[in-house]
Design an enzyme around this catalytic site. Structure first.
Site, PDB file in Angstrom:
ATOM      1  CB  SER A   8      -0.914   0.008   1.235  1.00  0.00           C
ATOM      2  OG  SER A   8      -1.601   1.234   1.271  1.00  0.00           O
ATOM      3  CG  HIS A  33      -4.061  -1.362  -1.744  1.00  0.00           C
ATOM      4  ND1 HIS A  33      -5.175  -2.048  -2.179  1.00  0.00           N
ATOM      5  CD2 HIS A  33      -4.477  -0.586  -0.709  1.00  0.00           C
ATOM      6  CE1 HIS A  33      -6.211  -1.713  -1.431  1.00  0.00           C
ATOM      7  NE2 HIS A  33      -5.823  -0.822  -0.532  1.00  0.00           N
ATOM      8  CG  ASP A  35      -5.417   2.663   0.763  1.00  0.00           C
ATOM      9  OD1 ASP A  35      -6.358   1.868   0.642  1.00  0.00           O
ATOM     10  OD2 ASP A  35      -4.293   2.341   1.207  1.00  0.00           O
ATOM     11  CG  MET A  37      -8.402   7.317   2.295  1.00  0.00           C
ATOM     12  SD  MET A  37      -7.530   7.360   3.846  1.00  0.00           S
ATOM     13  CE  MET A  37      -6.717   5.765   3.817  1.00  0.00           C
ATOM     14  CG  HIS A  66      -9.483   0.407  -0.834  1.00  0.00           C
ATOM     15  ND1 HIS A  66      -8.923   0.208   0.409  1.00  0.00           N
ATOM     16  CD2 HIS A  66     -10.826   0.395  -0.638  1.00  0.00           C
ATOM     17  CE1 HIS A  66      -9.880   0.088   1.316  1.00  0.00           C
ATOM     18  NE2 HIS A  66     -11.043   0.206   0.709  1.00  0.00           N
ATOM     19  CG  MET A  68     -11.599   3.445   1.728  1.00  0.00           C
ATOM     20  SD  MET A  68     -10.138   3.402   2.771  1.00  0.00           S
ATOM     21  CE  MET A  68      -8.864   3.541   1.526  1.00  0.00           C
ATOM     22  CG  MET A 137     -12.124  -2.843   4.313  1.00  0.00           C
ATOM     23  SD  MET A 137     -10.541  -2.420   3.553  1.00  0.00           S
ATOM     24  CE  MET A 137      -9.660  -1.638   4.899  1.00  0.00           C
ATOM     25  CG  ASP A 175      -6.544  -2.748   2.745  1.00  0.00           C
ATOM     26  OD1 ASP A 175      -5.470  -2.527   3.323  1.00  0.00           O
ATOM     27  OD2 ASP A 175      -7.197  -1.868   2.133  1.00  0.00           O
TER      28      ASP A 175
END
Ligand code: DX5
Ligand code: ZN
Length: 224
Positions: A8, A33, A35, A37, A66, A68, A137, A175
């Site tokens: 990540s 990966h 993220d 957000m 990913h 979020m 998760m 994750d």
């Protein structure tokens, strides 16, 4: 089948991003990966599609995005344009999970559904026959460096059983809180894609950490 390691980038050194990407790629990580957000679905804010677009030419790794983000439908095209190979959307983030997954597939991108620790497998059962990957998760999303939640293992097993019983072949990704100990628990429960942020990047030698995680999911039991 050997596990896929997905470092990540959230835990990398952003002032040496290119270096930190190359280190894990050369060590054998297949996925990177990323993220996303939004400060709403999760408390933190990270980066957006333009950032992914700039990263794209720097690596041949599969970009595992990913999201979020609330209303992920609004951003799917932008991340597909940016070069994402996999896009994950949380079932908790949209009332239209089926539509969101269809939108991802219509862009020729692999579609992933994501569940939080508090969400049961039954919440995504209706879309399991259409996804390429399920992300379980193993911490509450929003931050790196949290502790693995063992209560999530049962959901990995349930998904693994469901996959076999229904002759499906989605990947099961985990994750959050993955390290040289918890990765074995997730692997034995049936996961085959493993995100690791702080374990890989926080201390010394990310390449050795990736190699260690690969070894631990290669079928041969190795502990230290
Ligand atoms: C958490 C993120 C993770 C995070 C994992 O919300 O989805 O991808 O980077 O970090 P570690 O491996 O440190 O738990
Ligand atoms: Zn993540």
């Amino acid at each position: 089948m050997a596990g896929i390691i997905a470092p990540s980038i959230l835990s990398a050194d952003y002032t040496n991003l290119e270096r930190d990407v190359k280190i894990v790629e050369n060590a054998g990580a297949e996925y990177l990966h990323i993220d996303i957000m939004d400060g709403s679905f999760v408390p933190a804010i990270s980066y957006g599609p333009n950032w992914v677009k700039q990263l794209r030419p720097e690596t041949n790794m599969t970009l595992d995005v990913h999201m979020m983000v609330v209303h992920p439908e609004n951003f799917i095209d932008q991340f597909a344009d940016a070069g994402a190979d996999i896009i994950g959307v949380h079932v908790e983030a949209t009332p239209h999970i089926h539509r969101a997954l269809q939108m991802i597939q219509n862009r020729g991108v692999k579609a992933e559904v994501v569940i939080n620790p508090g969400t049961p497998v039954s919440a995504i059962q209706p879309v399991l026959d259409m996804v390429d990957q399920v992300l379980v998760m193993t911490v509450n999303p929003g931050f790196g460096g949290q502790k693995f939640l063992p209560s999530t293992l049962d959901k990995i097993s349930q998904l693994n059983t469901y996959r076999t019983m229904n002759d499906l072949n989605f990947d099961i990704e985990v994750d959050g809180g993955i390290n040289n100990e918890t990765i074995r628990l997730a692997y034995e429960a049936g996961a085959n894609v493993f995100v690791a942020g702080s374990y890989v990047y926080d201390k010394k030698d990310p390449a050795a950490k990736v190699a260690q995680l690969m070894k631990l999911t290669s079928g041969s039991v190795v502990t230290d």
